[in-house]
Motif scaffolding. Structure first.
Motif, short mmCIF file in Angstrom:
data_model
loop_
_atom_site.label_atom_id
_atom_site.label_comp_id
_atom_site.label_asym_id
_atom_site.label_seq_id
_atom_site.Cartn_x
_atom_site.Cartn_y
_atom_site.Cartn_z
N CYS A 1 6.80 10.02 -0.37
CA CYS A 1 6.30 9.26 0.78
C CYS A 1 7.30 9.23 1.92
CB CYS A 1 6.00 7.82 0.34
SG CYS A 1 7.45 6.95 -0.23
N ILE A 2 6.85 8.68 3.02
CA ILE A 2 7.72 8.40 4.17
C ILE A 2 7.82 6.88 4.23
CG2 ILE A 2 8.05 8.76 6.64
CD1 ILE A 2 5.63 10.78 6.44
N VAL A 3 9.03 6.34 4.13
CA VAL A 3 9.18 4.89 4.27
C VAL A 3 9.52 4.62 5.74
CG1 VAL A 3 10.25 2.80 3.38
CG2 VAL A 3 10.11 4.83 1.93
N VAL B 1 2.54 7.01 3.54
CA VAL B 1 3.50 6.18 4.25
C VAL B 1 3.63 4.84 3.54
CG1 VAL B 1 4.06 5.07 6.45
CG2 VAL B 1 2.96 7.31 6.42
N GLU B 2 4.85 4.41 3.32
CA GLU B 2 5.11 3.10 2.72
C GLU B 2 5.78 2.23 3.77
OE1 GLU B 2 4.80 1.44 -0.21
OE2 GLU B 2 3.68 3.03 -1.24
N PRO B 3 5.31 0.99 3.96
CA PRO B 3 5.99 0.12 4.92
C PRO B 3 7.37 -0.28 4.42
CG PRO B 3 4.15 -1.03 3.87
CD PRO B 3 4.14 0.37 3.34
N VAL C 1 -15.20 -3.99 17.40
CA VAL C 1 -14.84 -3.79 16.00
C VAL C 1 -13.45 -4.35 15.70
CG1 VAL C 1 -14.03 -1.45 16.49
CG2 VAL C 1 -14.62 -2.08 14.15
N LEU C 2 -13.32 -4.89 14.52
CA LEU C 2 -12.02 -5.40 14.04
C LEU C 2 -11.54 -4.49 12.92
CD1 LEU C 2 -9.86 -7.77 13.71
CD2 LEU C 2 -11.37 -8.66 11.95
N THR C 3 -10.26 -4.10 12.93
CA THR C 3 -9.71 -3.36 11.80
C THR C 3 -8.74 -4.26 11.06
OG1 THR C 3 -7.83 -2.49 13.03
CG2 THR C 3 -9.85 -1.17 13.02
N THR C 4 -8.73 -4.12 9.75
CA THR C 4 -7.81 -4.93 8.96
C THR C 4 -7.52 -4.24 7.63
OG1 THR C 4 -7.38 -7.13 8.07
CG2 THR C 4 -9.62 -6.32 7.87
N SER C 5 -6.64 -4.89 6.84
CA SER C 5 -6.18 -4.28 5.60
C SER C 5 -6.54 -5.18 4.43
CB SER C 5 -4.65 -4.12 5.66
OG SER C 5 -4.13 -3.90 4.38
N ALA C 6 -6.88 -4.55 3.31
CA ALA C 6 -7.00 -5.30 2.06
C ALA C 6 -5.90 -4.77 1.16
CB ALA C 6 -8.37 -5.09 1.43
N GLY C 7 -4.80 -5.46 1.09
CA GLY C 7 -3.69 -5.04 0.23
C GLY C 7 -2.44 -4.63 0.97
N GLN C 8 -2.51 -4.61 2.32
CA GLN C 8 -1.32 -4.42 3.16
C GLN C 8 -0.60 -3.08 2.97
OE1 GLN C 8 -1.05 -6.63 5.53
NE2 GLN C 8 -2.78 -7.64 4.57
N SER C 9 -1.32 -2.05 2.54
CA SER C 9 -0.67 -0.74 2.54
C SER C 9 -0.71 -0.19 3.95
CB SER C 9 -1.39 0.22 1.60
OG SER C 9 -2.57 0.68 2.21
N ASN C 10 -0.06 0.97 4.13
CA ASN C 10 0.01 1.54 5.47
C ASN C 10 -1.32 2.13 5.93
OD1 ASN C 10 1.72 2.59 7.75
ND2 ASN C 10 0.82 4.48 6.97
#
Lengths: 437, 51, 395, 214
Positions: free
Chosen positions: C233-235, C261-263, D31-40
């Motif tokens: 990945c790219i961090v 990509v990983e935050p 439109v709204l964009t959002t995350s479920a689980g906070q990945s990239n």
């Protein structure tokens, strides 16, 4: 490949067994296992024979700094003891707390917890305060084998206690999880388990001594010994430890060996009678030799096990166990791995275990805390049995090692169950991590 | 090399001397001779700044 | 448990001398290879794109004359533009990045902007070995004209440069507690101090380079275990995330490999992808390629495993879904890992250049993923025997 | 290079024919964009919308109240572990216009959640509330999974819990081929009679969102 590695593992076990049967010491038996594994590996060129000496020598290094800590700490305590400081402290403790047994026990527990909690090494607890606490416990009417058991279990908990827990730190470093959120996650179980241990093993008075007799039975304090003379070397030691922690960017990094050396030098300065330093140092090294050698040969064994793939195979076997069996198996796997590899166990088994636990939805920080309460028990198991042997040594217990170990079974069991439950229910316990932040 | 590191080489050297002296005095136990020598090896290599 | 009483020896002095000779022989036989390893150098030929080679200490006098002072290869384009810094051997037991920068140094030519390349940011770790872990000391990469030998280093600097370890490493300036070992880990000592512990000086000098040269992009090349969740990945911190994501999507679609990509976590201090972003205007990227060699459950730690990444235990664990990357009988060859670093880096540079044309960086001559997988990395190494003497640097 | 890109986009938009694929439904802006689980992956989603030239509002951890506040998300400001971005064309959709669609990028990241002070349990609870709100207020809910195999994991893992929290309740599911290797998403779509599309690469989404919103 599995077969080849399996054969190498058997070869190493066989070499250890033969060496033990031939009445060689534990250290030489481990050495025999390492050399046999290396020679066996050379047949398969894993590693090639030409690299074997390098592997053996390189394997002597992982615990070099731990050896320096042991040597300097033991020498420091020998000086304090020789100058009469230990006797002075124990006498004081008995005078103050003899009649309030529970308080006396809890105070002694806290005294053992502090050095290990600050340094992350249970051995430091034993080496620094083990001897005087053992004397005090004896004066409270606790037999030697129970005294040794208390020292061993509480020193192990001290190693697990926050702020410094080396297993957790190795795991955090290896899994890239920040070393934060452990204060209550480790602190609460350690205090509960410690209290349970000292009360279970120590509440019953077995000796018939009353206070006056107990005081009379203690060795005399040399003339001129005063409280400040005992205190100053410890102030120097803890002062250096705490200064580093409080002003980390203004104080240089001393490291434990230098901190103990400085404390030893101070102890010599303030001692009312000047002990023969050279003789004391030579005796200290002689007494410590088996322990230091253990660190050396365990490192060599670890190096050979990795180079030959034996370590990887064991790690693979542990990770492949079905989950429920794995949870139950932790009770054996974790302490035994510590007994064989000491801190190396955290890296070899711990890191893949935590990654795996993390991937199935367990809370990594709590799971690490749970495992790191279980690991110290292994410091009582052969072949290394580092803290167990130190506990027996300072409490002056003369029976067999196994009779000492048997004394610990109830706290051992309670700690094991607690720690496995912490791992299994880690997700539910994550509030502890939040409190700690 | 800073002052503290020099102290560490001094501590290491002291341990090597103590182990060596004990080794010379050892008359009885081959076990202790082997252990003493084993412990000395990494300490000596550190003093020589090999590892 | 106590050592059994041994019988008195018949000839104690003779026994002692024999044992001492044996111990001395072992010390020499084991010590000499370790000493040689510490002082071994691999030739890097400064290619047509290298305009000068400077030292990290040029940016922070705290490193002057120290063993840990690192070389910085500078590749300046004719046209001014943006600037990028590429660092390898932060962890010297993760060699894909080191091989990638050797290829860049020997082959790439910059037309616009400037590249700064530090092949070994942790010099001490690259000349140290991991005691207890049984690594080989060297690995060889075949080329058309012979083999090139590289040192296998380790993750942490040697105690010969940084001794003693603290009881616990307290990160500067955040005061987060880290493992005592992390004092010697240059991916925990960012952003560092000019006169702090040795590894903090190294990262501080690199921070100074980035601040003084106004570096736009910084790359830190790593390898990660297949059982580690943050692998392949790219961090990237929030400020770099868009370029990282674009590059990740592009390499997947155009070059056919994954690198998600990983935050960068905000509460984990000392890492390059965190602190470079927080303490300079540079956009940091930490690239992870899988390295099966470093996984715990593997067979013997051989050079072959390091280079081809094939291991039966990992294969079995992959079937049990315990790895974080796809893994099959082909393992994870070095050429592929080097290729991923190379292509991901080039793609991030391209995306950045597209969005900020005045700070664009343009270069040519660097092979991409497909080239490296097809030809092998050795194909792109230059023969030092054919290079001008002044162009050879031993890294 | 440009030519290559054009070809690539064309190639990426050729949707792989997987079982149960349905036509792309129409949805309305804003439109709204959002995350479920906070990945990239939510960043990937935003980039896709940018490439498709569709303006959007974004928040990584929106509450139902913020969604209810409509365009502009109640003027909330970004802070540590909390990101807000509003690019919606205010001339067309003034602040406060209720959202008509919500795109959720599914993908759990321990690190991402840690950074936002979340755990998998709190994140799951939060996502469920958000999904409930969308259902009640007839906001067109699109579940997106572009994390590929890296964004999946064994049953019961964080990622799978996020999928279960969103996908079965979505109005439309769009995933990359790698993410659906085991057919998990096609099965959810089939069972719930949910619109479903599978693309080769995340970039293939550009074409789909264009169709959806134009």
């Amino acid at each position: 490949m599995t077969l080849q590695i399996g054969v190498l593992l058997l070869l190493m076990v066989a070499a250890y067994a033969v060496a033990s049967l031939k009445k060689l010491s534990v250290e030489l038996s481990i050495l025999a296992a390492a050399v046999a594994g290396g020679l066996g590996g050379a047949f398969l060129k894993t590693p090639p024979l030409g690299e074997l000496p390098r592997h053996l020598v390189e394997g002597m290094f992982p615990y070099l700094d731990v050896m320096l800590v042991f040597s300097t700490a033991t020498f420091f305590m020998a000086l304090v003891s020789e100058s009469g400081g230990v006797n002075y402290v124990v006498r004081g403790a008995i005078k103050l707390f003899y009649n309030v047994r529970v308080v006396a026990l809890l105070v002694l527990m806290i005294i053992i917890l502090i050095p290990g909690a600050l340094t992350g090494a249970g051995s430091v607890s034993i080496l620094v305060v083990g001897a005087p606490v053992a004397l005090a416990l004896k004066a409270l009417g606790i037999p030697e084998r129970k005294t040794a058991a208390i020292l061993f279990i509480v020193a192990g908990l001290a190693a697990a206690a926050p702020p410094v827990n080396i297993w957790a730190m190795i795991l955090c470093a290896g899994t890239a999880i920040p070393y934060v959120g452990f204060t209550y996650t480790l602190g609460i179980p350690v205090l509960i388990l410690g209290t349970f241990t000292v009360l279970w093993l120590g509440l019953k008075k077995e000796g018939g001594m009353d206070k006056a007799a107990a005081l009379a039975a203690l060795p005399p304090v040399p003339p001129g010994m005063k409280g400040w003379r005992v205190l100053v070397p410890f102030v120097v030691f803890f002062g250096m430890v705490i200064a580093n922690r409080t002003w980390p960017f203004a104080t240089p990094i001393f490291g434990l060996p230098l901190e103990f050396s400085a404390a030893a030098f101070t102890a010599w300065l303030v001692s009312p009678r000047k002990p023969d330093v050279l003789k004391l140092a030579l005796n200290t090294m002689k007494r410590l030799l088996p322990l230091l050698a253990t660190m050396i040969v365990v490192g060599m064994l670890q190096q050979i096990m990795t180079a030959t793939g034996v370590r990887g195979m064991i790690s693979y076997a542990v990770i492949s166990i079905p989950l429920v069996l794995l949870f139950i198996g932790l009770a054996v796997i974790i302490p035994v791995s510590e007994g064989v590899l000491t801190y190396g166990a955290a890296a070899i088994l711990g890191i893949p275990l935590i990654w795996f636990f993390d991937s199935i939805g367990l809370h990594a920080t709590v799971a690490i805390a749970g495992l790191s309460i279980l690991w110290p028990l292994g410091d009582g198991l052969p072949p290394t049995a580092l803290i167990g042997r130190l506990s027996v040594m300072v409490s002056d217990y003369k029976g067999t090692y196994w009779s000492f170990l048997r004394q610990t079974w109830v706290p051992w069991l309670v700690i094991t169950i607690t720690s496995i439950l912490m791992v299994v229910y880690s997700a539910k316990l994550s509030f502890l991590v939040k409190w700690s932040m | 090399m800073n002052v503290i590191m020099i102290f560490y080489y001094l501590i290491t050297a002291a341990l090597v001397c103590l182990l060596g002296w004990n080794l010379i005095r050892e008359k009885k136990s081959a076990n202790d001779m082997i252990l003493g020598l084993l412990v000395m090896i990494p300490l000596v290599l550190r003093l020589l700044r090999v590892k | 448990m106590s050592a059994p009483e041994s019988k008195p020896l018949a000839h104690p002095v003779r026994v002692k001398i024999v044992l001492a000779v044996l111990a001395a022989a072992l010390t020499v036989a084991g010590g000499v290879p370790l000493f040689k390893h510490r002082h071994f150098g691999t030739p890097f030929v400064a290619g047509p794109g290298v305009t000068k080679v400077i030292k990290l200490s040029d940016y922070s006098p705290g490193l002057k004359g120290r063993f840990v002072d690192a070389d910085v290869f500078v590749m300046e384009g004719a046209e001014p533009g943006g600037k990028a810094l590429i660092m390898a051997n932060t962890h010297a037991n993760e060699p894909a990045g080191y091989l990638a920068v050797k290829i860049l140094i020997e082959n790439a030519v910059v037309q616009k902007g400037t590249l700064y390349i530090i092949p070994t940011i942790n010099v001490s770790a690259s000349r140290n070995t991991k005691a207890g872990d049984g690594y080989p000391l060297y690995y060889d990469i075949p080329t058309d004209w012979g083999r090139v030998r590289f040192r296998m280093g380790t993750r942490d600097a040697s105690p010969l440069e940084s001794w003693p370890d603290p009881d616990v490493y307290i990160h500067y300036p955040d005061k987060q507690l880290l493992s005592y070992l992390d004092l010697r880990n240059t991916n925990r000592t960012w952003p560092g101090r000019p006169n702090g512990p040795m590894m903090e000086r190294v990262t501080y000098a690199a921070m100074e380079l980035m601040r003084k040269e106004k570096i736009d992009l910084a790359f830190d090349f790593h390898g990660a275990e297949t059982m580690f969740p943050v692998t392949n990945c790219i961090v990237a911190p929030q400020k770099s995330a868009k370029f990282a994501t674009l590059a990740s999507m592009m390499v997947k679609a155009m070059e056919g490999f994954d690198s998600h990509v990983e935050p960068s976590p905000q509460n984990f201090r000392g890492l390059s992808h965190r602190e470079i972003g927080d303490f300079s205007n540079t956009l940091p990227f930490l690239l992870e390629a899988p390295i099966p060699f470093l996984d715990q459950p593997t067979g013997p730690k051989t050079v072959k495993l390091l280079l081809d990444g094939k291991d039966p235990f990992l294969l079995s664990l992959a079937k049990k879904k315990k790895l974080f990357v796809s893994y099959d009988a082909n393992g994870w060859p070095m050429d592929k890992r080097v290729g991923q670093h190379m292509s991901t880096t080039l793609e991030i540079i391209r995306q950045f250049s597209k969005k900020t044309p005045d700070r664009a960086i343009r270069l040519s001559g660097a092979p991409k993923y497909a080239d490296l997988v097809r030809d092998g990395v050795g194909k792109y190494f230059h023969d030092p025997a054919k290079a001008e003497p002044g162009r050879i640097h031993y890294e | 290079m440009k030519k290559a890109l054009v070809i690539l986009f064309a190639a990426a938009s050729v949707v792989t024919l997987a079982a149960g694929q349905t036509a792309v439904p129409k949805a309305k802006l804003p439109v709204l964009t959002t995350s479920a689980g906070q990945s990239n992956d939510v960043n990937a989603l935003n980039i896709v919308l940018e490439e498709a030239d569709i303006k959007y509002d974004y928040c990584d951890v929106p509450t139902p109240e913020m969604v209810a506040a409509g365009v502009g998300l109640g003027n909330k400001q970004s802070a540590e572990g909390f990101h807000v971005e509003s690019t919606t064309d205010l001339a067309k959709f003034p602040k406060g216009t209720p959202f008509k669609a919500c795109l959720v990028a599914i993908g759990a990241s321990l690190k991402g959640m840690g950074a936002s002070g979340l755990t998998i349990d709190t994140e799951e609870a939060r996502v469920k509330k958000l999904v409930d709100y969308c259902k009640k207020n007839k906001i067109f809910l699109v579940a997106v999974h572009v994390g590929g195999e890296a964004g999946r994991g064994p049953a019961g893992s964080d990622n799978e819990r996020m999928i279960d929290a969103v996908a079965p309740l979505a109005d439309f599911i769009v995933v990359t081929k790698d993410s659906n290797k085991d057919g998990r998403f096609s099965k959810i779509a089939e069972k719930g009679k949910i619109g479903f599309q599978q693309v080769d690469y995340a970039l293939g989404l550009v074409d789909i969102v264009k169709k959806m919103f134009n």
